[in-house]
Design an enzyme around this catalytic site. Structure first.
Site, PDB file in Angstrom:
ATOM      1  N   SER A 191      -5.214   1.251   2.594  1.00 40.25           N
ATOM      2  CA  SER A 191      -6.118   1.025   3.731  1.00 40.25           C
ATOM      3  C   SER A 191      -7.417   0.301   3.438  1.00 40.25           C
ATOM      4  CB  SER A 191      -6.448   2.350   4.405  1.00 40.25           C
ATOM      5  OG  SER A 191      -5.396   2.713   5.250  1.00 40.25           O
TER       6      SER A 191
ATOM      7  N   LYS B 268     -16.905   3.514   7.174  1.00 34.54           N
ATOM      8  CA  LYS B 268     -15.711   3.886   7.937  1.00 34.54           C
ATOM      9  C   LYS B 268     -15.970   5.232   8.613  1.00 34.54           C
ATOM     10  CE  LYS B 268     -10.667   4.255   7.304  1.00 34.54           C
ATOM     11  NZ  LYS B 268      -9.565   4.095   6.334  1.00 34.54           N
TER      12      LYS B 268
ATOM     13  N   SER C 146      -5.977   1.013   7.394  1.00 27.72           N
ATOM     14  CA  SER C 146      -6.717   1.584   8.488  1.00 27.72           C
ATOM     15  C   SER C 146      -8.221   1.283   8.471  1.00 27.72           C
ATOM     16  CB  SER C 146      -6.529   3.108   8.501  1.00 27.72           C
ATOM     17  OG  SER C 146      -7.013   3.674   7.301  1.00 27.72           O
TER      18      SER C 146
HETATM   19  N1  GLN Z   1      -1.041   2.413   6.198  1.00 30.12           N
HETATM   20  C1  GLN Z   1      -0.818   3.564   5.393  1.00 30.12           C
HETATM   21  C2  GLN Z   1      -0.517   4.746   6.273  1.00 30.12           C
HETATM   22  O1  GLN Z   1      -0.410   4.546   7.422  1.00 30.12           O
HETATM   23  C3  GLN Z   1      -1.985   3.801   4.506  1.00 30.12           C
HETATM   24  C4  GLN Z   1      -3.115   4.378   5.216  1.00 30.12           C
HETATM   25  C5  GLN Z   1      -4.316   4.593   4.364  1.00 30.12           C
HETATM   26  O2  GLN Z   1      -4.393   4.095   3.243  1.00 30.12           O
HETATM   27  N2  GLN Z   1      -5.216   5.406   4.874  1.00 30.12           N
HETATM   28  O3  GLN Z   1      -0.401   5.850   5.846  1.00 30.12           O
END
Ligand code: GLN
Length: 483
Positions: free
Chosen positions: A180, A81, A156
């Site tokens: 994410s 990532k 994400s």
């Molecule tokens: N979707 C969640 C957010 O927008 C989690 C994001 C993540 O785990 N980095 O904060």
């Protein structure tokens, strides 16, 4: 959709036996990436790749074999990532503000992968700074779900999940602050593990919300993901929150039986409003576990409903402070303006996307004088209650919990435009981040041909139990997991 890339175990075995050259593995991954259209104009999975670099790592891994005992991931290509610091490729977090930024140091998780003989294979697309659930909020444009090109891969860590689902690599690293790793794993029909807080060093993971951030692993199968986790886990003096505990051989978890295991089914994760087809998939999975001798027990985690508001206060508060460092002086983008203040303003307003800007503003607000007690302190109190819910069920004899990973399957690109609706994607995943307990998602079937993920959650540092249940379920489901 089949997985044309060999498993991590097979790649390692063949590389060790000398029947496969690591350089050929790199070429096979490149060929596959081209065949599925991983490039910017189609799936848009990678934000940076460097073939020569991957080949060099492959050669270094092969060299390692003659020097020492072969590493656990010898000859295995692993996608990263783009919020994990790498020395040769840029680290941009899917943001304009870090355009072209190359880190002077390497994330511990990446170093450990290399030491295990893995071949770092490209940086994957993500929601800007990890803020999102669809990989649509990237300065590089959205990633598409390899299983249904008109749909999101989740987020994400959407690029990492897509790289695995498209069969380019068997393992990818992601990060999980509120879901994410697990939610994109669910949307793409792969396995995703968020370990216990402290199990994997966060050194070199660009911070979003430090008390919630975890480095996690995506894999084609439970075994691939477990091997990836084994390779990157362990104490690291460069991260003061990393735990000084031995790392079990996670990939051996399948050797333990699930017979006699108590699996909790928390009612708050199966609300009336849950899509009945997702509920059915979860209950079918639980039936398989019951048939293997596990006891299925109804349990309650009563404070679950407060998790989303608590998460979106704590995460944003921490983000507003962590992202203050991107000021046009030290990293990436700099846009000149009227004096120093003007330069800060121009850089930050042009460098950050709309969602990141919204979160910095909200996070600054909840920490401001007069609002701190009403929002931030309250959210921390709720966090304690949520952690206590988990402690109570595990102390009551439950070994692992089983829930849906997400309330929906992969949605269409552009279909979720309301930020709050997007936040609800994480309704079943943020609790494990707030409590710091390990959790993972695995495919448990399909609804309208789209993958459904089931989530196991265990108590702190008991990833082995969660993996034991996951291996057993994967084996019991067989082809049903992807049908
Ligand atoms: N979707 C969640 C957010 O927008 C989690 C994001 C993540 O785990 N980095 O904060």
């Amino acid at each position: 959709m089949s997985f044309p890339c060999a498993s991590a175990a097979t790649l390692r075995e063949e590389t060790c036996a000398g029947t496969r050259a690591a350089a050929d593995t790199v070429d096979a991954a490149v060929t596959r990436a081209r065949a599925v259209g991983a490039g910017r104009d189609r799936l848009n999975i990678f934000v940076a790749t460097d073939l020569a670099d991957a080949r060099e790592h492959a050669a270094a891994g092969a060299q390692q074999m003659s020097d020492t005992a072969p590493g656990l991931l010898l000859g295995v290509p692993v996608a990263l990532k783009d919020n994990l610091a790498t020395l040769t490729l840029p680290t941009t977090c899917g943001s304009r503000i870090l355009e072209g930024y190359v880190s002077p140091y390497e994330a511990t998780a990446v170093r450990k992968l290399r030491e295990a003989g893995a071949i770092p294979f490209g940086k994957t697309n993500m929601d800007e700074f990890g803020m999102g659930s669809s990989t649509e909020y990237s300065a590089y444009g959205p990633t598409r779900n390899p299983l249904a090109h008109d749909r999101v891969p989740g987020g994400s860590s959407g690029g990492s999940a897509a790289a695995v689902a498209a069969g380019i690599v068997p393992i990818a690293l992601g990060s999980d602050t509120g879901g994410s790793v697990r939610q994109p794993a669910a949307f793409c029909g792969v396995v995703g593990i968020k370990p216990t807080y402290g199990r994997v060093s966060r050194f070199g993971l660009v911070a979003f919300a430090s008390s919630l951030d975890h480095v996690g692993v995506l894999g084609t199968t439970v075994d691939d993901a477990a091997r990836g986790l084994r390779a990157i886990a362990g104490h690291d003096w460069l991260d003061s929150t990393s735990a000084e505990l031995d790392v079990p051989d996670f990939h051996l978890a399948g050797a333990s039986p699930v017979k006699g295991m108590v699996i909790g089914r928390p009612k708050e994760y199966f609300p009336e409003s849950l899509d009945p087809r997702i509920r059915d998939r979860c209950d079918a999975a639980l039936e398989h576990l019951r048939a293997l001798g596990a006891e299925i027990r109804d349990v309650s985690l009563p404070n679950t409903a407060m998790a989303i508001p608590a998460y979106y206060i704590i995460a944003l508060a921490e983000a507003s402070s962590n992202l203050a460092r991107f000021d046009g002086v030290r990293y990436g983008l700099r846009v000149e303006g009227d004096g120093l203040r003007g330069m800060y303003e121009a850089t930050r307003s042009q460098g950050f996307g709309a969602e990141v800007t919204r979160r910095i503003l909200l996070g600054t607000y909840v920490l401001s004088a007069g609002y701190y007690d009403a929002y931030y302190r309250k959210a921390q109190q709720v966090r304690t209650l949520i952690a206590a819910d988990f402690s109570a069920v595990f102390a009551g004899g439950v070994d692992v919990l089983f829930t849906p990973t997400a309330p929906t399957t992969a949605f269409r690109i552009g279909a979720v435009s309301d930020p709050y609706e997007m936040y609800l994607s994480d309704i079943f995943t943020v609790t494990a981040n707030l409590a710091g307990v390990p959790a993972m998602s695995q495919p448990i079937g399909r609804v309208d041909a789209l993958p459904v993920g089931g989530q196991f959650i265990a108590t702190h540092f008991d990833e082995m139990k969660m993996l034991t249940a996951a291996y057993a379920l994967e084996c019991a489901l067989g082809a049903e997991a992807r049908a």
